[in-house]
Design a protein around this motif. Structure first.
Motif, PDB file in Angstrom:
ATOM      1  N   TYR A  37       0.831  -1.202   0.000  1.00 44.59           N
ATOM      2  CA  TYR A  37       0.000   0.000   0.000  1.00 44.59           C
ATOM      3  C   TYR A  37       0.870   1.260   0.000  1.00 44.59           C
ATOM      4  CZ  TYR A  37      -1.836   4.177   1.863  1.00 44.59           C
ATOM      5  OH  TYR A  37      -2.073   5.509   2.039  1.00 44.59           O
ATOM      6  N   ASP A  41       0.688   3.949  -2.775  1.00 46.47           N
ATOM      7  CA  ASP A  41       0.351   5.319  -2.417  1.00 46.47           C
ATOM      8  C   ASP A  41       1.385   6.279  -2.985  1.00 46.47           C
ATOM      9  OD1 ASP A  41      -1.333   7.157  -0.984  1.00 46.47           O
ATOM     10  OD2 ASP A  41       0.271   7.382   0.474  1.00 46.47           O
ATOM     11  N   LEU A 179      -8.297  -2.072   1.822  1.00 49.26           N
ATOM     12  CA  LEU A 179      -9.221  -0.950   1.625  1.00 49.26           C
ATOM     13  C   LEU A 179      -8.474   0.305   1.192  1.00 49.26           C
ATOM     14  CD1 LEU A 179     -11.650  -1.382   4.660  1.00 49.26           C
ATOM     15  CD2 LEU A 179     -12.183  -1.711   2.246  1.00 49.26           C
ATOM     16  N   ASN A 180      -7.273   0.485   1.743  1.00 44.71           N
ATOM     17  CA  ASN A 180      -6.447   1.644   1.399  1.00 44.71           C
ATOM     18  C   ASN A 180      -6.003   1.601  -0.060  1.00 44.71           C
ATOM     19  OD1 ASN A 180      -5.188   4.020   2.058  1.00 44.71           O
ATOM     20  ND2 ASN A 180      -4.192   3.182   3.865  1.00 44.71           N
ATOM     21  N   GLY A 183      -9.060   2.217  -2.140  1.00 45.01           N
ATOM     22  CA  GLY A 183      -9.600   3.565  -1.961  1.00 45.01           C
ATOM     23  C   GLY A 183      -8.787   4.662  -2.609  1.00 45.01           C
ATOM     24  N   ASP A 184      -7.464   4.510  -2.660  1.00 46.17           N
ATOM     25  CA  ASP A 184      -6.595   5.551  -3.217  1.00 46.17           C
ATOM     26  C   ASP A 184      -7.008   6.008  -4.618  1.00 46.17           C
ATOM     27  OD1 ASP A 184      -4.887   6.488  -1.350  1.00 46.17           O
ATOM     28  OD2 ASP A 184      -3.138   5.364  -1.994  1.00 46.17           O
ATOM     29  N   PHE A 187     -10.714   7.664  -4.624  1.00 43.87           N
ATOM     30  CA  PHE A 187     -10.830   9.013  -4.063  1.00 43.87           C
ATOM     31  C   PHE A 187      -9.978  10.032  -4.828  1.00 43.87           C
ATOM     32  CE2 PHE A 187     -11.972   6.615  -0.083  1.00 43.87           C
ATOM     33  CZ  PHE A 187     -13.268   7.096   0.002  1.00 43.87           C
ATOM     34  N   GLY A 197      -7.740  12.945  -1.390  1.00 43.57           N
ATOM     35  CA  GLY A 197      -8.291  11.592  -1.514  1.00 43.57           C
ATOM     36  C   GLY A 197      -7.377  10.548  -0.927  1.00 43.57           C
ATOM     37  N   SER A 201      -8.504   8.223   2.196  1.00 43.14           N
ATOM     38  CA  SER A 201      -8.428   6.765   2.066  1.00 43.14           C
ATOM     39  C   SER A 201      -7.636   6.151   3.220  1.00 43.14           C
ATOM     40  CB  SER A 201      -7.776   6.406   0.725  1.00 43.14           C
ATOM     41  OG  SER A 201      -7.616   5.004   0.608  1.00 43.14           O
ATOM     42  N   THR A 202      -6.511   6.782   3.563  1.00 50.86           N
ATOM     43  CA  THR A 202      -5.682   6.292   4.666  1.00 50.86           C
ATOM     44  C   THR A 202      -6.433   6.368   5.991  1.00 50.86           C
ATOM     45  OG1 THR A 202      -3.659   6.980   3.542  1.00 50.86           O
ATOM     46  CG2 THR A 202      -3.511   6.631   5.920  1.00 50.86           C
ATOM     47  N   SER A 205      -9.319   3.737   6.238  1.00 48.17           N
ATOM     48  CA  SER A 205      -8.801   2.369   6.374  1.00 48.17           C
ATOM     49  C   SER A 205      -8.259   2.119   7.778  1.00 48.17           C
ATOM     50  CB  SER A 205      -7.707   2.110   5.333  1.00 48.17           C
ATOM     51  OG  SER A 205      -6.579   2.902   5.583  1.00 48.17           O
TER      52      SER A 205
END
Length: 449
Positions: A37, A41, A179-180, A183-184, A187, A197, A201-202, A205
């Protein structure tokens, strides 16, 4: 036979090599996914430019402070708990767990409130340039909201590890990390929130990961219990947690401080230098996380068997952990050296970022094989309650060597010195680790009690 007795038999009778591997696998998976992640990221935010990429590196130093607090209470509580469970004292183990839990939660709230009050000066202190600062303020605001959940999640994960229930900790971390990762891009790009975003996201999560980990304790999956009623009224228990967790605070805290120092020195050479060193730090940590997972599998075995006075198992566990971690790091370092240029390019396709990052990555990969022995020795001393020695060793590697070297070499050799400081500090820290290990095993009783 109740679960505490079953757990005791598992931790003190299973062959140490088998036990360490079984306990390491969930931790390694958790760390790999979490670090994937972090790398994802970095890659996603890198698409927003050098300033945004540098902002992630800057805030990464602050997140290390939150991790330091969580690990201080988590390793402090966990080390004591594993020795208590090794001594079959489950009642006081739950008192330590509850005291550590609410202490970690309170520390996260305090850091969050103070950081919001001094948000502007904070991002400047962390190493932001004028162009990085707006991105850093946006990103860190979401991290601050999640700070209490982050510190407490680190604590719960460590308690689960020290109980020998690393799989439960893995589930909590995996849920948050996956999820992170999902989600990145949603968002940041689908909802067009940019770096906000990534922060949102972070934060989300981390909150969900906290809820999953807490449910393990509330649903009776653990030997220890968490309750306000179980908080110890004896201040010595709190001080014992702090003192035992001090090596973790020093290790993570000094790492955060030196990251801030590194960002400040790199900022002199522009956003490209900050971005490059941030990328290298995350890549190196990703490759070392497997060896670190092996070490974290060793910690509960070490604490349990030291508490149960099974010293021969402790010796075998130390030797096995060091050798396995060394093999892992050596194998992982080879592709970093061979493909360093391409690895940096994956995260930021900028010629100057690639040039700065490639040399730094090669130097750190060459120094990495010196880390496993230092790591195993630190974990040995902390898990057996040798707090002073563990604290000294952590301080040497993460602060007493790295910070002065960075200051001296940055002034003598400029950007080249900044790239060289960290790998050189790792090599120097290897020397005192040898003496600490020899002294520990010389004093350890020769036979089991």
């Amino acid at each position: 036979m109740n679960k505490s007795v079953l757990q005791y038999d598992k931790m003190t009778k299973t062959p140490v090599s088998t036990l360490i591997i079984k306990l390491s696998i969930p931790t390694i998976i958790s760390m790999l996914v979490t670090n994937i992640y972090n790398l994802a990221d970095t890659a996603f935010v890198g698409q927003l430019g050098n300033s945004a990429s540098g902002a992630v590196g800057v805030v990464f130093g602050f997140m290390a402070i939150l991790q330091a607090l969580g690990f201080m209470f988590g390793n402090g509580s966990g080390s004591i708990i594993s020795r208590m469970l090794g001594n079959k004292d489950t009642v006081n183990a739950s008192k330590i767990a509850s005291t550590g839990f609410f202490s970690a939660l309170a520390s996260g709230v305090l850091v969050s409130v103070l950081s919001f009050v001094f948000l502007g000066p904070l991002v400047t202190f962390l190493g932001s340039t004028e162009t990085i600062a707006p991105y850093a303020q946006t990103y860190i605001s979401f991290i601050l909201v999640a700070a209490p959940f982050m510190t407490t999640s680190f604590l719960m994960n460590n308690i689960l590890r020290y109980e020998g229930k690393a799989t439960l900790g893995m589930i909590g971390l995996l849920v948050g990390a996956v999820l992170n990762i999902v989600g990145d891009p949603i968002f940041m790009f689908v909802l067009n929130m940019g770096i906000a975003g990534a922060g949102l996201s972070t934060a989300l999560s981390q909150v969900i990961s906290f809820c999953v980990l807490l449910s393990m304790f509330l649903r009776g999956k653990t030997v220890t219990k968490l309750s306000l009623k179980l908080i110890s009224r004896n201040y010595r228990d709190f001080l014992n947690i702090l003192a035992t967790g001090l090596p973790s605070l020093l290790r993570q805290g000094l790492n955060s401080i030196t990251t801030v120092l590194l960002n400040n020195y790199a900022a002199v050479y522009g956003d490209e230098a900050v971005a490059a060193m941030s990328i290298v730090s995350r890549v190196i940590f990703f490759t070392f996380s497997i060896a670190l997972g092996v070490g974290q599998g060793f910690q509960p075995v070490c604490g349990f068997n030291y508490g149960a006075k099974k010293y021969n198992r402790l010796r075998r566990a130390f030797k096995f952990t060091f050798i396995l971690a060394e093999i892992v790091v050596f194998v992982m370092s080879i592709p970093l050296i061979i493909f360093s240029n391409g690895i940096i390019e994956v995260f930021r396709n900028d010629p100057l970022v690639i040039e700065i990052g490639t040399r730094a990555l090669i130097l750190q990969a060459i120094a990495q094989p010196f880390l496993p022995f230092c790591m195993t020795c630190e974990m040995l001393l902390q898990s057996t309650g040798k707090r002073l020695y563990a604290s000294l060793l952590s301080a040497m590697r993460n602060g007493l060597f790295f910070a002065p070297l960075l200051i001296i070499l940055a002034n003598l050799r400029g950007l080249s010195g900044i790239q060289e400081a960290q790998p050189l500090s790792v090599v120097l820290a290897f020397i005192p680790s040898i003496f600490f290990a020899i002294d520990f095993f010389r004093k350890l009783p020769k036979e089991n009690a």
